[in-house]
Motif scaffolding. Structure first.
Motif, short mmCIF file in Angstrom:
data_model
loop_
_atom_site.label_atom_id
_atom_site.label_comp_id
_atom_site.label_asym_id
_atom_site.label_seq_id
_atom_site.Cartn_x
_atom_site.Cartn_y
_atom_site.Cartn_z
N CYS A 1 63.17 4.49 57.32
CA CYS A 1 64.49 5.45 57.62
C CYS A 1 65.45 5.49 58.13
CB CYS A 1 63.20 6.23 58.97
SG CYS A 1 64.44 7.60 59.18
N CYS B 1 66.66 7.11 61.74
CA CYS B 1 65.77 6.63 63.13
C CYS B 1 65.36 4.98 62.77
CB CYS B 1 64.96 7.39 63.98
SG CYS B 1 63.23 6.73 62.98
N CYS C 1 60.12 11.20 57.03
CA CYS C 1 59.95 9.96 58.28
C CYS C 1 59.13 10.25 58.49
CB CYS C 1 60.83 9.63 58.56
SG CYS C 1 60.88 8.56 60.33
N GLU D 1 58.50 9.72 61.91
CA GLU D 1 58.93 10.29 63.27
C GLU D 1 59.76 10.91 63.59
OE1 GLU D 1 57.26 8.01 64.74
OE2 GLU D 1 58.61 8.05 66.93
N CYS D 2 61.62 11.43 62.94
CA CYS D 2 62.11 11.82 62.83
C CYS D 2 62.22 13.06 62.04
CB CYS D 2 63.11 11.46 63.14
SG CYS D 2 63.90 10.93 61.79
ZN LIG Z 1 63.42 8.88 60.57
#
Ligand SMILES: [Zn+2]
Length: 404
Positions: A226, A229, A245, A247-248
């Motif tokens: 990504c 992040c 992503c 995560e984000c």
């Molecule tokens: Zn990310």
């Protein structure tokens, strides 16, 4: 100290034919490894020293988190592999026919051995305080194709650690402890800047497993990183056409080739259920033990470092894993002076390879570069006239005279 005049594993003038990649060619040319067959290698003296130095870094960091080193056998009981359902499920399992119609597994991983082992020692919740064991062991995988030298073998050396917990929360906490130890290991191996903690496909117990993937142009894995992040994702868990992503939520990314140097899994109770590994909790109730497992491919890490740091002259080992720290070239009849310099350097904690062969300076300097030894020393009439020796770093052109 190693004296090259009495050492059998000499270097080759050129890279041998048939190497899958340049670093494997250099490891062969420099006499660190020999291929027994596809996917199975001999580590000669210099190669074994690199391997042992990598092992020692891993050992120090795992001992520091309180894990206990053990050694389990390569042979596994068929009954145990049947009990977990993996005798038929694991397609790369080597099955070894033996006397009286018996069969054994050549273990590719050791849950089938460690779980029954720990059953004898785990009875109460008190036995689960920081309960983990690890080993360095030869593993076997019946790979259809074995290529890339020591990056992908049918037989290879792994560190595997197994942890045992009262519940998922305690596993989660310990997971981060091992994650921290892995970060320190890859930092010390010089790989931290290029090794990504990567989300990969999980299993029955958890959504993801976690891999440590090192960026490498000849790597076999594709990892999506990504841009926002920095989270890395193994391609197996994403839709390549529409990267998002986990995560984000960003869709910005870059794709890179990597080699998997480590992985950590939450196993849950799959293996403790199979072997009835239970403990008594504070109230006296019997509960299944929750397990985690954590691997590092030791021989693969050696291949990754060889590939990552080599230059046009040969291998380049980081000082803490190099087979020897110093390559001492003796020119002329100065072996006595060389040996007394070796004693001085060894007293300072350095390790020395002495090139006292009756060959020219060019061959000796070439081998020092090819083997990737961090420091080169020259001891000759010329340097002794200045009461010293010449010292040069492997990656520098400038040398200096150091007083004897
Ligand atoms: Zn990310």
């Amino acid at each position: 100290m190693l004296q090259l005049s009495r050492y059998p594993f000499h270097t080759l003038k050129t890279v041998p034919n048939g190497s899958d990649n340049r670093s494997t060619g250099l490891l062969l040319q420099a006499g660190f490894i020999r291929q027994e067959m596809a996917g199975a290698y001999v580590f000669t003296h210099l190669g074994l020293r690199v391997l042992k130095h990598i092992e020692q870094i891993i050992r120090e960091e795992l001992d520091a988190i309180g894990s206990s080193e053990i050694l389990m056998p390569s042979l596994g009981k068929k009954e145990s592999w049947l009990k977990t359902g993996r005798w038929d499920e694991v397609d790369v399992l080597f099955k070894l026919p033996a006397s009286e119609g018996k069969e054994y597994a050549l273990n590719p991983t050791h849950e089938e051995i460690v779980t029954p082992l720990m059953k004898e020692f785990i009875q109460s919740y008190k036995d689960l305080r920081n309960c983990s064991v690890y080993q360095f062991q030869t593993k076997f995988r019946n790979e259809a194709r074995a290529k890339s030298g020591i990056l992908r073998g049918r037989e290879f050396i792994m560190k595997d650690l197994y942890s045992f917990h009262a519940n998922t929360e305690e596993l989660d906490t310990y997971f981060e402890v091992v994650h921290g130890a892995y970060d320190r290991i890859f930092e010390r191996l010089g790989l931290s800047g290029s090794t990504f903690y990567t989300f990969a496909s999980g299993g029955a117990f958890s959504k993801y497993s976690y891999e440590f993937q090192t960026e490498l142009s000849i790597g076999e894995d594709n990892v999506y990183i990504c841009s926002k992040c920095g989270q890395a994702h193994n391609e197996e868990i994403i839709d390549p056409a529409h990267f998002v992503c986990v995560e984000c939520g960003s869709t910005e990314h870059r794709l890179t080739k990597t080699s998997e140097v480590g992985n950590i899994f939450k196993l849950g109770t799959r293996f403790s259920d199979a072997f009835e590994l239970r403990y008594q909790d504070e109230t006296g109730a019997m509960k299944p033990v929750t397990m985690g497992c954590y691997g590092i491919g030791v021989s693969r890490v050696m291949g990754v470092i060889a590939e990552k740091f080599m230059d046009e002259k040969g291998l380049v080992w980081p000082e803490n894993i190099a087979p020897y720290s110093h390559y001492l070239i003796v020119i002329g009849e100065h072996l006595d002076e060389a040996l007394s310099l070796v004693r001085k350097l060894e007293a300072e904690g350095k390790s020395v390879l002495v090139d006292d062969r009756t060959v020219g300076f060019g061959s000796k300097a070439g081998d020092a570069d090819l083997m990737g030894i961090p420091y080169r020393i020259v001891l000759s009439d010329k340097t002794l006239a200045q009461w010293g020796y010449e010292l040069k770093e492997r990656t520098e052109d400038e040398s200096q005279i150091i007083s004897l």
